[in-house]
Design a protein around this motif. Structure first.
Motif, short mmCIF file in Angstrom:
data_model
loop_
_atom_site.label_atom_id
_atom_site.label_comp_id
_atom_site.label_asym_id
_atom_site.label_seq_id
_atom_site.Cartn_x
_atom_site.Cartn_y
_atom_site.Cartn_z
N LYS A 63 -8.28 -4.40 -13.08
CA LYS A 63 -8.08 -4.18 -11.65
C LYS A 63 -9.08 -3.10 -11.22
O LYS A 63 -9.08 -1.98 -11.73
CB LYS A 63 -6.65 -3.72 -11.35
N ARG A 69 -14.29 -4.55 -3.28
CA ARG A 69 -13.06 -5.24 -3.67
C ARG A 69 -12.15 -4.41 -4.56
O ARG A 69 -11.58 -4.88 -5.53
CB ARG A 69 -13.38 -6.60 -4.27
N LYS A 72 -8.69 -5.45 -6.58
CA LYS A 72 -8.73 -6.86 -6.98
C LYS A 72 -9.02 -6.95 -8.48
O LYS A 72 -9.53 -6.02 -9.10
CB LYS A 72 -9.80 -7.63 -6.20
N TRP A 73 -8.70 -8.11 -9.06
CA TRP A 73 -8.87 -8.33 -10.50
C TRP A 73 -10.22 -8.96 -10.81
O TRP A 73 -10.72 -9.78 -10.04
CB TRP A 73 -7.76 -9.23 -11.02
N GLU A 153 -6.07 -12.93 -6.02
CA GLU A 153 -6.49 -11.53 -6.09
C GLU A 153 -7.72 -11.34 -6.98
O GLU A 153 -8.01 -10.22 -7.39
CB GLU A 153 -5.33 -10.67 -6.61
N ALA A 155 -11.48 -10.80 -7.66
CA ALA A 155 -12.46 -10.09 -6.85
C ALA A 155 -13.70 -10.91 -6.48
O ALA A 155 -14.20 -10.79 -5.36
CB ALA A 155 -12.89 -8.80 -7.56
#
Length: 186
Positions: A63, A69, A72-73, A153, A155
């Motif tokens: 993360k 971003r 985000k993952w 989620e 990125a």
């Protein structure tokens, strides 16, 4: 459209450059120094990283704790440094972002992203431990089964494509083949 700032001054003598097609037979507009005649080339940046996988098929995602971003993952990856190979850069980024102990495997995906002047290269990597020590660019590092990946989620599109291809290859039983997924994002 590439978002990098254009070259403004000659790296050799400091004179303001002009953009024109050089007189050496080139066919593209380049930054040319009117004083010392140095031609400055702008080349793509290489983003290198890994797709770290446990023996049970879970993948490691990080993360992001930085922009772009943030929150985000992503897969552990970043810009390749001068004087390093793509594989060494991928290992370094995995250590910096996830603190993961890996055995680096083969190149898995090569994704051209011409609109931002980048090339993304992801290597398969076997995780040797479930202990992770994320660096400052990562909020957390976590293992995910395919069904639990936070797809909305993720990125970056290149990371999503790499993950999709990995799981498709795994389901089809072709992960052991030496195929590199070459993708052009236009």
């Amino acid at each position: 459209m590439i978002f990098r700032s254009p070259i403004k001054f000659c790296r050799e003598c400091g004179t303001a450059v002009t953009y024109r097609v050089p007189d050496d037979g080139d066919t593209r507009e380049r930054a040319v120094c009117p004083a010392c005649h140095t031609i400055h080339y702008e080349n793509p940046l290489n983003v290198v990283g890994t797709l770290p996988v446990m023996d049970d098929g879970r993948v490691l995602l990080c993360k992001r704790n930085i922009e772009p971003r943030r929150g985000k993952w992503t897969l552990p990856a970043g810009f390749m440094e001068l004087a390093e190979t793509t594989s060494r850069g991928a290992q370094r980024e995995t250590d910096e972002e996830a603190g993961a102990d890996i055995e680096l495997g083969r190149l898995f995906s090569l994704i051209n992203v011409p609109q931002v002047g980048q090339i993304h290269l992801f290597y398969l990597a076997r995780l040797r431990s479930t202990q992770f020590y994320p660096g400052p660019e990562t909020m957390e590092a976590q293992l995910f089964d395919e069904a639990d990946i936070p797809w909305e989620e993720i990125a970056f599109r290149t990371v999503k494509l790499t993950l999709e291809r990995f799981f498709a290859d795994r389901r089809a039983g072709v992960l052991e083949q030496q195929q590199v997924h070459c993708i052009d994002l236009l």
